[in-house]
Write a protein that holds these residues in place. Structure first.
Motif, mmCIF file in Angstrom:
data_model
loop_
_atom_site.group_PDB
_atom_site.id
_atom_site.type_symbol
_atom_site.label_atom_id
_atom_site.label_comp_id
_atom_site.label_asym_id
_atom_site.label_seq_id
_atom_site.Cartn_x
_atom_site.Cartn_y
_atom_site.Cartn_z
ATOM 1 N N TYR A 392 0.804 -1.223 0.000
ATOM 2 C CA TYR A 392 0.000 0.000 0.000
ATOM 3 C C TYR A 392 0.836 1.273 0.000
ATOM 4 O O TYR A 392 0.291 2.372 0.125
ATOM 5 N N GLU A 396 0.988 4.484 6.622
ATOM 6 C CA GLU A 396 -0.190 5.309 6.851
ATOM 7 C C GLU A 396 -1.385 4.886 5.990
ATOM 8 O O GLU A 396 -2.537 5.176 6.327
ATOM 9 N N HIS A 397 -1.117 4.209 4.866
ATOM 10 C CA HIS A 397 -2.196 3.836 3.945
ATOM 11 C C HIS A 397 -2.662 2.391 4.127
ATOM 12 O O HIS A 397 -3.457 1.899 3.336
ATOM 13 N N ILE A 398 -2.175 1.710 5.160
ATOM 14 C CA ILE A 398 -2.556 0.310 5.361
ATOM 15 C C ILE A 398 -3.979 0.240 5.902
ATOM 16 O O ILE A 398 -4.280 0.828 6.938
ATOM 17 N N PRO A 399 -4.900 -0.474 5.247
ATOM 18 C CA PRO A 399 -6.286 -0.583 5.734
ATOM 19 C C PRO A 399 -6.382 -1.593 6.870
ATOM 20 O O PRO A 399 -5.403 -2.277 7.202
ATOM 21 N N PRO A 400 -7.561 -1.752 7.493
ATOM 22 C CA PRO A 400 -7.744 -2.779 8.525
ATOM 23 C C PRO A 400 -7.472 -4.176 7.981
ATOM 24 O O PRO A 400 -7.513 -4.417 6.770
ATOM 25 N N GLN A 403 -9.785 -5.903 5.469
ATOM 26 C CA GLN A 403 -9.741 -5.399 4.099
ATOM 27 C C GLN A 403 -8.456 -5.792 3.366
ATOM 28 O O GLN A 403 -8.364 -5.620 2.147
ATOM 29 N N GLN A 404 -7.483 -6.311 4.091
ATOM 30 C CA GLN A 404 -6.241 -6.745 3.459
ATOM 31 C C GLN A 404 -6.319 -8.175 2.936
ATOM 32 O O GLN A 404 -5.435 -8.603 2.192
ATOM 33 N N THR A 411 -0.562 -9.184 -3.581
ATOM 34 C CA THR A 411 -0.841 -9.089 -2.147
ATOM 35 C C THR A 411 -0.307 -10.280 -1.360
ATOM 36 O O THR A 411 -0.230 -10.203 -0.134
#
Length: 527
Positions: A392, A396-400, A403-404, A411
């Motif tokens: 990502y 700072e842009h890592i989602p929960p 959602q990963q 990925t």
């Protein structure tokens, strides 16, 4: 004198008469020849007309011959279809020695068998062929294998997607069937399964629906055939029906049609925990959400190495758990072995897990459906997550976490070299001898257990599972590890960081940055 002149005149007149007669004869002859030629016409056109008539007759004869051949082929096809139908009917009633499902017998789903030498000889040859292929295939029991590299893994599939291990650098871990023959193959299998289910449902008046977890698994053994296992869900949430189909490089056969009820199948999740278990909080959140709120048929056994964080560990547990404490050096094999043997509630289904694993409720059903005491153990291939900071762009842009959990090439990857996550019944684990508890620290114990199962007669189901994820975390390889374990740890660390393309971008990042700076200097207006 007069007499001589008369003779001369007579001779001249006679010559003129002869010349005149010759001229008239020649003129008459020319006139007759011209009329005859005009009456016959051009000789070349007449020859072409005769040739066309001959060719047309040849084509008429050829078309007539083809019509006769087509008619004969239709008769042969009808005759052989009747013979094939008689073979199918005889196999349903006289397939002695073949595995039977709840509907009984072995059912042919289609296909041809080549030339028919006779109804009786074909029935005998076909039955012998099917028995030979079924006896060689790993359907009801496993085959003794020399090592982990000899296993033929399954592929998972749903109605729209396939989940495969052999990707290379161009294929994807999750993709739609690209080849038409592969789509047709899966379509035929699903059609045969639905036909069998609808036939059974019409007799029992019991409706079925597709399961939301992986619809089925399949694998092909080159010298035997292709095995398909499809699972359907009934009206009750814990009621399932499994269909086992086998294609012995010939017609598709229905091997089983059995009803499965997982209502009372309890899973005991065993997790070894060390003093530095940073992911334990996330694991407990996953456990409460999936096991407590959604499934409700799970027991948790935590084997804790250490005393320092004992109070904190106790506060994190909910009901239906067991906490075991070992005041000794951490050993994953030792912890799992102690947790499995500590259970006193009968032959429970064990799921060996780690704190860096995320699983879904569908995976728990897959664990139940792919294990059977004394017959099958399940070794799922989990999807291992790459470093989210690289995926990502920045932390700072890592989602929960929820959602990963996306199965894509950039990925993560199918962790087909790992054998730590496994489902088996406690009786099989005890009978096989358990873990090698002499192995300390990280790695090695799972491979030893896996090889024990391969050397047994149990069927090892090895397939990718879309509901089981390995969460990324920074890996530390201790200097105290033996050389072979340290090498395994470093290989896992390298594989776990990023994809091939992402690692390439990191490796050439200085060259890329230099190129961008050069572009800015050459085109300052665009920047």
């Amino acid at each position: 004198m007069l007499r001589r002149g008369l003779l001369t005149w007579v001779s001249r007149v006679g010559g003129l008469l002869v010349l005149l007669c010759c001229s008239l004869s020649l003129l008459y002859l020319m006139t007759c020849t011209g009329d005859a030629a005009q009456s016959r016409g051009p000789p070349a056109a007449h020859s072409y007309q005769m040739l066309l008539q001959e060719r047309e007759e040849q084509h008429r004869l050829y078309i007539s011959s083809l019509k006769k051949q087509i008619a004969q082929l239709k008769e042969d096809l009808q005759e052989r279809s009747l013979q094939l139908k008689r073979v199918q009917e005889s196999l349903k009633t006289a397939a002695n020695g073949l595995p039977e499902g709840r509907d009984g017998g072995v059912e042919l789903q289609g296909g041809g068998f080549g030339e028919v030498q006779g109804a009786k000889s074909q029935q005998s040859d076909l039955q012998e062929f099917l028995r030979a292929q079924l006896s060689k295939a790993e359907i009801s029991s496993g085959t003794r294998l020399p090592n982990e590299y000899a296993v033929v893994p399954f592929e998972s599939f749903t109605l729209q997607k396939m989940y495969q291990l052999e990707m290379g650098l161009t294929r994807h871990p999750e993709e739609k069937p690209v080849r038409k023959d592969k789509r047709d193959e899966l379509g035929e299998v699903l059609e045969a399964a639905l036909h069998s289910l609808n036939t059974a449902s019409s007799r029992q008046d019991n409706r079925v629906a597709f399961i939301s977890s992986p619809l089925g698994i399949s694998r092909t053994e080159r010298d035997k055939g292709t095995l398909y296992e499809l699972t359907f869900r009934g009206e009750a949430s814990h009621e399932f029906r499994r269909l086992v189909l086998f294609r012995p490089f010939g017609p598709l056969m229905k091997v089983k049609n059995e009803r499965m009820d997982t209502t009372n199948v309890m899973i005991n999740i065993i997790v070894p925990l060390s003093r530095r278990a940073d992911k334990f909080k996330q694991f407990m959140h996953n456990f409460r959400e999936v096991c407590v709120r959604q499934d409700g048929r799970v027991h948790l056994t935590v084997v804790y190495f250490g005393k320092e964080q004992m109070s904190e560990v106790r506060t994190k547990f909910s009901q239906n758990y067991t906490l075991l404490q070992l005041d000794e050096e951490f050993s994953r094999g030792r912890g799992l072995d102690v947790g499995a043997r500590a259970w006193k509630g009968g032959n429970v289904l064990l799921f060996f897990c780690d704190v860096d694993i995320y699983f879904t409720a569908d995976f728990l059903n897959t664990c139940r459906l792919n294990t059977q005491p004394g017959e099958k153990v399940f070794y799922p291939v989990l999807f291992s997550q790459y470093n989210p900071a690289l995926i990502y762009g920045s932390p700072e842009h890592i989602p929960p976490v929820e959602q990963q959990l996306v199965i894509k090439k950039d990925t993560g990857f199918w962790r087909d070299f790992g054998f730590g996550m496994t489902c088996q019944y406690r009786s099989d684990f005890i009978n096989i001898g358990g873990f090698d508890i002499d192995i300390k620290g990280w790695g090695g114990e799972d491979v030893h257990l896996y090889r024990k199962y391969l050397h047994s007669n149990l069927l090892v189901v090895r397939a990718p599972s879309r509901g089981l994820f390995h969460l990324w975390h920074e890996k530390h390889c201790a200097d105290e590890l033996p050389p072979d374990q340290y090498r395994m740890c470093m290989q896992s660390k390298a594989m776990n960081e990023a994809s091939h393309g992402q690692l390439g971008m990191l490796f050439f990042r200085h060259e890329i940055e230099a190129h961008l700076r050069k572009q800015k200097l050459q085109n300052p207006k665009k920047t």
